[in-house]
Design a protein around this motif. Structure first.
Motif, mmCIF file in Angstrom:
data_model
loop_
_atom_site.group_PDB
_atom_site.id
_atom_site.type_symbol
_atom_site.label_atom_id
_atom_site.label_comp_id
_atom_site.label_asym_id
_atom_site.label_seq_id
_atom_site.Cartn_x
_atom_site.Cartn_y
_atom_site.Cartn_z
ATOM 1 N N THR A 165 -12.168 -49.565 -20.376
ATOM 2 C CA THR A 165 -11.266 -48.453 -19.646
ATOM 3 C C THR A 165 -11.110 -48.281 -18.190
ATOM 4 O O THR A 165 -12.323 -48.516 -17.582
ATOM 5 C CB THR A 165 -11.896 -46.991 -20.272
ATOM 6 N N GLU A 166 -9.853 -48.227 -17.614
ATOM 7 C CA GLU A 166 -9.844 -48.657 -16.312
ATOM 8 C C GLU A 166 -9.957 -47.078 -15.720
ATOM 9 O O GLU A 166 -9.296 -45.957 -16.239
ATOM 10 C CB GLU A 166 -8.537 -48.842 -15.917
ATOM 11 N N LEU A 167 -10.855 -46.706 -14.624
ATOM 12 C CA LEU A 167 -11.211 -45.577 -13.839
ATOM 13 C C LEU A 167 -10.464 -45.687 -12.619
ATOM 14 O O LEU A 167 -10.726 -46.610 -11.700
ATOM 15 C CB LEU A 167 -12.614 -45.588 -13.801
ATOM 16 N N VAL A 168 -9.588 -44.291 -12.581
ATOM 17 C CA VAL A 168 -8.802 -44.064 -11.414
ATOM 18 C C VAL A 168 -9.232 -43.000 -10.566
ATOM 19 O O VAL A 168 -9.269 -41.985 -11.237
ATOM 20 C CB VAL A 168 -7.067 -44.176 -11.706
ATOM 21 N N TYR A 169 -9.582 -42.956 -9.390
ATOM 22 C CA TYR A 169 -10.284 -41.936 -8.517
ATOM 23 C C TYR A 169 -9.255 -41.482 -7.531
ATOM 24 O O TYR A 169 -8.973 -42.269 -6.648
ATOM 25 C CB TYR A 169 -11.682 -42.287 -8.133
ATOM 26 N N ARG A 170 -8.937 -40.372 -7.501
ATOM 27 C CA ARG A 170 -8.139 -39.793 -6.459
ATOM 28 C C ARG A 170 -8.706 -38.557 -5.730
ATOM 29 O O ARG A 170 -8.962 -37.644 -6.294
ATOM 30 C CB ARG A 170 -6.490 -39.263 -7.010
ATOM 31 N N ARG A 171 -8.980 -38.761 -4.481
ATOM 32 C CA ARG A 171 -10.002 -37.658 -3.893
ATOM 33 C C ARG A 171 -8.832 -36.705 -2.864
ATOM 34 O O ARG A 171 -8.192 -37.304 -2.127
ATOM 35 C CB ARG A 171 -10.750 -37.886 -2.765
ATOM 36 N N MET A 172 -8.311 -35.438 -3.245
ATOM 37 C CA MET A 172 -7.392 -34.857 -2.392
ATOM 38 C C MET A 172 -8.011 -34.464 -1.101
ATOM 39 O O MET A 172 -9.185 -34.348 -0.910
ATOM 40 C CB MET A 172 -7.014 -33.495 -3.174
ATOM 41 N N GLU A 173 -7.043 -34.092 -0.375
ATOM 42 C CA GLU A 173 -7.402 -33.873 1.144
ATOM 43 C C GLU A 173 -7.979 -32.434 1.212
ATOM 44 O O GLU A 173 -8.721 -32.003 2.275
ATOM 45 C CB GLU A 173 -6.253 -34.108 2.254
ATOM 46 N N THR A 174 -7.131 -31.590 0.592
ATOM 47 C CA THR A 174 -7.666 -30.209 0.499
ATOM 48 C C THR A 174 -7.818 -29.892 -1.062
ATOM 49 O O THR A 174 -7.648 -30.740 -2.100
ATOM 50 C CB THR A 174 -6.739 -29.221 1.261
ATOM 51 N N ASN A 175 -8.537 -28.793 -1.542
ATOM 52 C CA ASN A 175 -8.509 -28.017 -2.595
ATOM 53 C C ASN A 175 -7.319 -27.454 -2.998
ATOM 54 O O ASN A 175 -6.768 -26.354 -2.456
ATOM 55 C CB ASN A 175 -9.807 -26.951 -2.647
ATOM 56 N N THR A 176 -6.797 -28.192 -4.030
ATOM 57 C CA THR A 176 -5.321 -27.604 -4.435
ATOM 58 C C THR A 176 -5.335 -26.610 -5.634
ATOM 59 O O THR A 176 -4.374 -26.437 -6.210
ATOM 60 C CB THR A 176 -4.257 -28.977 -4.577
ATOM 61 N N GLY A 177 -6.635 -26.286 -5.920
ATOM 62 C CA GLY A 177 -6.765 -25.687 -7.274
ATOM 63 C C GLY A 177 -6.604 -26.330 -8.332
ATOM 64 O O GLY A 177 -6.048 -27.519 -8.435
ATOM 65 N N GLY A 178 -6.855 -25.733 -9.383
ATOM 66 C CA GLY A 178 -6.572 -26.576 -10.813
ATOM 67 C C GLY A 178 -5.103 -26.858 -11.303
ATOM 68 O O GLY A 178 -4.968 -28.000 -11.654
ATOM 69 N N SER A 179 -4.556 -26.029 -10.418
ATOM 70 C CA SER A 179 -2.968 -26.381 -10.433
ATOM 71 C C SER A 179 -2.440 -27.672 -10.067
ATOM 72 O O SER A 179 -1.740 -28.406 -10.450
ATOM 73 C CB SER A 179 -1.950 -25.268 -10.236
ATOM 74 N N GLY A 180 -2.765 -27.618 -9.040
ATOM 75 C CA GLY A 180 -2.684 -28.842 -7.846
ATOM 76 C C GLY A 180 -3.110 -30.085 -8.532
ATOM 77 O O GLY A 180 -2.614 -31.148 -8.500
ATOM 78 N N GLY A 181 -4.421 -29.790 -9.025
ATOM 79 C CA GLY A 181 -5.316 -30.986 -9.389
ATOM 80 C C GLY A 181 -4.461 -31.627 -10.930
ATOM 81 O O GLY A 181 -4.518 -32.840 -10.841
ATOM 82 N N PHE A 182 -4.116 -30.579 -11.523
ATOM 83 C CA PHE A 182 -3.621 -31.277 -12.862
ATOM 84 C C PHE A 182 -2.318 -31.697 -12.744
ATOM 85 O O PHE A 182 -1.779 -32.778 -13.425
ATOM 86 C CB PHE A 182 -3.389 -29.913 -14.070
ATOM 87 N N SER A 183 -1.588 -31.195 -11.719
ATOM 88 C CA SER A 183 -0.140 -31.706 -11.276
ATOM 89 C C SER A 183 -0.326 -33.234 -10.905
ATOM 90 O O SER A 183 0.392 -34.071 -11.215
ATOM 91 C CB SER A 183 0.247 -30.938 -10.382
#
Length: 322
Positions: A70-88
């Protein structure tokens, strides 16, 4: 000899689990550990980190070699975008990876070992599927899978039992376990990050149900790993909330209204009733779950800011993909 799935069968390698996390590395560790123990495993795991300040990055990196193929892909957002931004963002990454199936989940659950197989057996029949979840104490969690469309609110008395078919039609969605096909994502676009938190998954599930037969299936595939203060009402529970949730619960009613208007289903009186019932439910939550009356100002502030969204002439719904 390797068995190659036919068009009518589900191939686990075509699925991606997309996780949103924020400063809960201990919970994320449990979830990633459960994924490592799964059989079968998905082709990809995508972790969207909402700018955590704990050791989330180290935890994710520690699992790269533990997930097998299984390939693991990690994305760290620059700011907290909330659950909505994260799921988007998680949906976007999974879609761009070419995933046929996208399984969304928060960091406070763990996956049952054969959870993907259980979901996959329904994949040839449906394209928007919700599995079931055990609560923290091991009880069967009841999720309100139907909404009263004109009011835009969940129906709390929708039947909990399943018949021999093993599924029930739904017109809602929950990002804690939504299993959705890329064809539907392509048609309705990504989850709307403007919600920040609350109502985003219900709205997205409702949009999906307008394009395909959406179902909740009688398959336990997740287990909650975080205890939440609750008011036990028998088969149903009312969870504790927060001032941020109270604000967005009311503010985001305006976003639902804009989606309804764009699709020609908005009806002023029943929708206003739904907003009033939502307000009343949050007052009940304050008194009976949190044992306080402080926090009502956040409800009023959310209503006030929602009026700005309702009047924004530049507002547009999320566009389809491709």
């Amino acid at each position: 000899m390797t068995h190659v799935p036919s068009d009518a069968e589900f191939d686990p390698a075509t699925a991606t689990i997309a996780i949103v996390t924020y400063n809960r590395s201990g919970l994320l560790t449990r979830l990633l550990g459960s994924i490592a123990a799964m059989d079968p495993k998905p082709g990809h795991v995508v972790v969207i980190d909402n700018a955590s300040t704990d050791d989330t990055t180290d935890v994710v990196e520690s699992y790269r070699d533990r997930l097998g193929d299984t390939e693991l892909v990690y994305r760290r957002m620059e700011t907290n975008t909330g659950g909505s931004g994260g799921f988007s963002e998680g949906m976007r990454v999974a879609y761009e990876l070419g995933s046929q199936w996208i399984w969304l989940m928060d960091d406070d659950v763990e996956v049952i070992d054969d959870g993907l197989a259980k979901m996959g057996k329904w994949a040839p029949r449906f394209k928007s599927i919700q599995g079931r979840r055990y609560d923290y104490d091991g009880s069967e969690f009841y999720w309100q899978y139907r909404i009263a469309e004109k009011m835009g609110i969940p129906i709390p008395f929708a039947p909990a039992s399943f018949d021999s078919s093993g599924y029930k039609p739904m017109n809602s969605g929950c990002f804690e376990g939504m299993f959705i096909h890329r064809d539907i994502v392509k048609q309705i676009g990504l989850p709307d990050p403007r919600f920040f938190i609350y109502w985003d998954d219900q709205t997205y599930g409702w949009l999906a149900s307008r394009k395909t037969q959406s179902v909740i299936v009688d398959e336990f595939v997740l287990r909650r790993t975080r205890e939440i203060k609750q008011w036990d009402m028998g088969i149903r529970h009312m969870n504790a909330s927060s001032n941020a949730y109270r604000y967005y619960i009311m503010r985001n009613r305006a976003i639902i209204k804009r989606y309804y208007q764009s699709l020609g289903v908005y009806r002023r009186v029943p929708f206003a009733l739904g907003t009033a019932l939502t307000f009343g439910k949050e007052l009940i939550r304050l008194v009976f779950v949190e044992r306080t009356v402080r926090g009502t100002s956040n409800l009023f502030r959310g209503l006030r800011d929602g009026r700005k969204i309702a009047k924004d002439s530049a507002w547009k719904p999320m566009p389809p993909l491709d």
